[in-house]
Design a protein around this motif. Structure first.
Motif, PDB file in Angstrom:
ATOM      1  N   LEU A  84       4.168   9.922   1.140  1.00  0.00           N
ATOM      2  CA  LEU A  84       5.542   9.678   1.591  1.00  0.00           C
ATOM      3  C   LEU A  84       5.639   8.356   2.338  1.00  0.00           C
ATOM      4  N   ALA A  85       4.606   8.035   3.117  1.00  0.00           N
ATOM      5  CA  ALA A  85       4.573   6.739   3.788  1.00  0.00           C
ATOM      6  C   ALA A  85       4.593   5.614   2.754  1.00  0.00           C
ATOM      7  N   GLY A  86       3.821   5.778   1.683  1.00  0.00           N
ATOM      8  CA  GLY A  86       3.788   4.769   0.641  1.00  0.00           C
ATOM      9  C   GLY A  86       5.113   4.633  -0.086  1.00  0.00           C
ATOM     10  N   ILE A  87       5.779   5.746  -0.336  1.00  0.00           N
ATOM     11  CA  ILE A  87       7.094   5.697  -0.983  1.00  0.00           C
ATOM     12  C   ILE A  87       8.099   5.015  -0.061  1.00  0.00           C
ATOM     13  N   GLU A  88       8.052   5.341   1.240  1.00  0.00           N
ATOM     14  CA  GLU A  88       8.919   4.644   2.200  1.00  0.00           C
ATOM     15  C   GLU A  88       8.711   3.134   2.113  1.00  0.00           C
ATOM     16  N   GLU A  89       7.464   2.709   2.158  1.00  0.00           N
ATOM     17  CA  GLU A  89       7.160   1.273   2.152  1.00  0.00           C
ATOM     18  C   GLU A  89       7.655   0.600   0.878  1.00  0.00           C
ATOM     19  N   ARG A  90       7.476   1.263  -0.249  1.00  0.00           N
ATOM     20  CA  ARG A  90       7.896   0.676  -1.527  1.00  0.00           C
ATOM     21  C   ARG A  90       9.423   0.615  -1.629  1.00  0.00           C
ATOM     22  N   LEU A  91      10.091   1.656  -1.181  1.00  0.00           N
ATOM     23  CA  LEU A  91      11.555   1.632  -1.196  1.00  0.00           C
ATOM     24  C   LEU A  91      12.107   0.546  -0.285  1.00  0.00           C
ATOM     25  N   ASP A  92      11.417   0.301   0.826  1.00  0.00           N
ATOM     26  CA  ASP A  92      11.892  -0.704   1.784  1.00  0.00           C
ATOM     27  C   ASP A  92      11.905  -2.109   1.191  1.00  0.00           C
ATOM     28  N   THR A  93      11.137  -2.339   0.132  1.00  0.00           N
ATOM     29  CA  THR A  93      11.066  -3.680  -0.467  1.00  0.00           C
ATOM     30  C   THR A  93      12.069  -3.884  -1.595  1.00  0.00           C
ATOM     31  N   THR A 138      -2.471  19.565  -6.257  1.00  0.00           N
ATOM     32  CA  THR A 138      -2.747  18.641  -7.353  1.00  0.00           C
ATOM     33  C   THR A 138      -3.960  17.770  -7.047  1.00  0.00           C
ATOM     34  N   ALA A 139      -4.767  17.482  -8.057  1.00  0.00           N
ATOM     35  CA  ALA A 139      -5.849  16.518  -7.886  1.00  0.00           C
ATOM     36  C   ALA A 139      -5.249  15.138  -7.629  1.00  0.00           C
ATOM     37  N   ASP A 140      -5.849  14.399  -6.704  1.00  0.00           N
ATOM     38  CA  ASP A 140      -5.360  13.066  -6.323  1.00  0.00           C
ATOM     39  C   ASP A 140      -3.869  13.098  -5.978  1.00  0.00           C
ATOM     40  N   PRO A 141      -3.478  13.913  -5.004  1.00  0.00           N
ATOM     41  CA  PRO A 141      -2.048  14.104  -4.741  1.00  0.00           C
ATOM     42  C   PRO A 141      -1.328  12.836  -4.291  1.00  0.00           C
ATOM     43  N   VAL A 142      -1.974  11.984  -3.500  1.00  0.00           N
ATOM     44  CA  VAL A 142      -1.298  10.770  -3.033  1.00  0.00           C
ATOM     45  C   VAL A 142      -0.986   9.855  -4.209  1.00  0.00           C
ATOM     46  N   ASP A 143      -1.973   9.623  -5.063  1.00  0.00           N
ATOM     47  CA  ASP A 143      -1.753   8.763  -6.225  1.00  0.00           C
ATOM     48  C   ASP A 143      -0.700   9.355  -7.150  1.00  0.00           C
ATOM     49  N   THR A 144      -0.735  10.676  -7.354  1.00  0.00           N
ATOM     50  CA  THR A 144       0.241  11.327  -8.228  1.00  0.00           C
ATOM     51  C   THR A 144       1.651  11.179  -7.684  1.00  0.00           C
ATOM     52  N   SER A 145       1.819  11.365  -6.370  1.00  0.00           N
ATOM     53  CA  SER A 145       3.141  11.219  -5.760  1.00  0.00           C
ATOM     54  C   SER A 145       3.677   9.798  -5.921  1.00  0.00           C
ATOM     55  N   LEU A 146       2.825   8.813  -5.718  1.00  0.00           N
ATOM     56  CA  LEU A 146       3.261   7.422  -5.825  1.00  0.00           C
ATOM     57  C   LEU A 146       3.632   7.077  -7.257  1.00  0.00           C
ATOM     58  N   ARG A 147       2.856   7.553  -8.213  1.00  0.00           N
ATOM     59  CA  ARG A 147       3.177   7.282  -9.625  1.00  0.00           C
ATOM     60  C   ARG A 147       4.471   7.978 -10.032  1.00  0.00           C
ATOM     61  N   THR A 148       4.706   9.175  -9.508  1.00  0.00           N
ATOM     62  CA  THR A 148       5.918   9.911  -9.855  1.00  0.00           C
ATOM     63  C   THR A 148       7.158   9.196  -9.326  1.00  0.00           C
ATOM     64  N   ALA A 149       7.057   8.601  -8.148  1.00  0.00           N
ATOM     65  CA  ALA A 149       8.202   7.909  -7.552  1.00  0.00           C
ATOM     66  C   ALA A 149       8.414   6.509  -8.120  1.00  0.00           C
ATOM     67  N   ALA A 150       7.451   5.985  -8.857  1.00  0.00           N
ATOM     68  CA  ALA A 150       7.527   4.593  -9.321  1.00  0.00           C
ATOM     69  C   ALA A 150       8.789   4.280 -10.128  1.00  0.00           C
ATOM     70  N   PRO A 151       9.235   5.144 -11.057  1.00  0.00           N
ATOM     71  CA  PRO A 151      10.457   4.823 -11.810  1.00  0.00           C
ATOM     72  C   PRO A 151      11.701   4.753 -10.932  1.00  0.00           C
ATOM     73  N   LEU A 152      11.785   5.606  -9.921  1.00  0.00           N
ATOM     74  CA  LEU A 152      12.908   5.537  -8.983  1.00  0.00           C
ATOM     75  C   LEU A 152      12.875   4.221  -8.220  1.00  0.00           C
ATOM     76  N   ILE A 153      11.707   3.838  -7.757  1.00  0.00           N
ATOM     77  CA  ILE A 153      11.571   2.600  -6.989  1.00  0.00           C
ATOM     78  C   ILE A 153      11.966   1.407  -7.844  1.00  0.00           C
ATOM     79  N   GLU A 154      11.577   1.400  -9.099  1.00  0.00           N
ATOM     80  CA  GLU A 154      11.952   0.300  -9.987  1.00  0.00           C
ATOM     81  C   GLU A 154      13.458   0.283 -10.228  1.00  0.00           C
TER      82      GLU A 154
END
Length: 291
Positions: free
Chosen positions: A124-133, A78-94
């Motif tokens: 995945l590191a970014g998702i970990e960090e966001r979930l931790d908060t 995917t183009a911009d895979p890190v940004d795409t992964s973080l945006r995809t996980a955002a609803p779960l994190i919320e």
């Protein structure tokens, strides 16, 4: 107990669903195409059909689930895979932040502990960090290199060549996704853990790519040798395949950024799983090549 499972037809997710059903749990599965579930499984699970990149679908699908098993569905191409992964996980994190979801088991990766500089693993590191908060109970399963990654090089292996940009003489953990599914299911069914937990899944032993080639030679009944390529050669190959620059760097970065990594979690009773590469290759890879 409501357990939601993403990517339920994948190598790990399908094993998790099977074990939850055998434990007497009717999991909620988030799936794009329910037809990919076999008939018996489809009749026994709560199907929520939709796309994990659709934020509204994810919000609705995880609402009220006590526990969610999250697998990032973003392809490395995917183009911009890190940004795409973080945006995809955002609803779960919320949902975890608001208390709609109380526990999350994240399929993470060795290399996420670096936080930056490991290509697509940085997501995945970014998702970990966001979930931790969020205040939810979270478990980060940092997994080894999957045996099934060898399937991406099936044509090369058929010709007796295993191509890699990893240091061919440096040992690294390798694991069977089914064993990872076993660990996931055990954690999903265990209500005792709390807070932030990190657990690695290292497979049965650390292997160099040269050792892997020797194991494949025995298991497949045909010679396999290692072809070590540079990062720039890997980039050229991916560029020739038409991948965008951000995807290329995301893929090359996973190798380059973890080449000298020592995993944060040691190999011990909790991180070691049983299935050998030789047994897996004989059972799963050899039949594909014999076709």
């Amino acid at each position: 107990m409501t357990i939601a499972v993403t990517t339920p037809t994948g190598h790990v997710g399908s094993r998790v669903v099977r074990l939850l059903l055998q434990a007497g749990v009717r999991p909620r599965v988030l799936v794009r195409d329910p037809a990919r579930l076999d008939d018996e499984t489809r009749a026994r699970v709560d199907v929520r059909q939709g796309d994990l990149t659709d934020a509204e679908f994810v919000r609705r699908a995880v609402a009220g689930a006590r526990t969610v098993f999250w697998v990032d569905p973003t392809p490395h191409t995917t183009a911009d895979p890190v940004d795409t992964s973080l945006r995809t996980a955002a609803p779960l994190i919320e949902a975890a932040r608001t208390g709609e979801v109380r526990r999350v088991v994240l399929l993470s990766s060795i290399g996420a502990e670096k936080r930056r500089g490991a290509g697509h693993i940085d997501a995945l590191a970014g998702i970990e960090e966001r979930l931790d908060t969020t205040g939810a109970d979270v478990l980060h399963l940092r997994c080894a290199y999957f045996f099934t990654n060898l399937l991406f090089d099936l044509d090369g292996i058929a010709e007796g060549v295993l191509t890699t940009a990893f240091d061919p003489d440096r040992p690294m953990p390798w694991a069977d996704p089914r064993d990872i599914g076993d660990v996931v299911a055990a954690r999903l069914l265990n209500d005792a853990w709390r807070g932030r937990v990190v657990q690695a899944v290292h497979g049965p032993e650390d292997l160099t790519f040269r050792q892997v080639a020797r194991i494949l030679t025995t298991a497949l009944g045909r010679p396999v040798r290692v072809d070590h390529v540079s990062d720039d050669t890997a980039r050229d190959t991916l560029r020739a395949a038409g991948l965008p620059p951000s995807a290329i760097e995301g893929m090359v970065g996973m190798t380059a950024g973890t080449r000298d990594l020592k995993p944060e979690q040691p190999r011990d009773l909790l991180t070691t799983t049983p299935t050998s590469l030789g047994g897996w290759a004989h059972a799963h890879l050899r039949p594909l090549l014999e076709k």
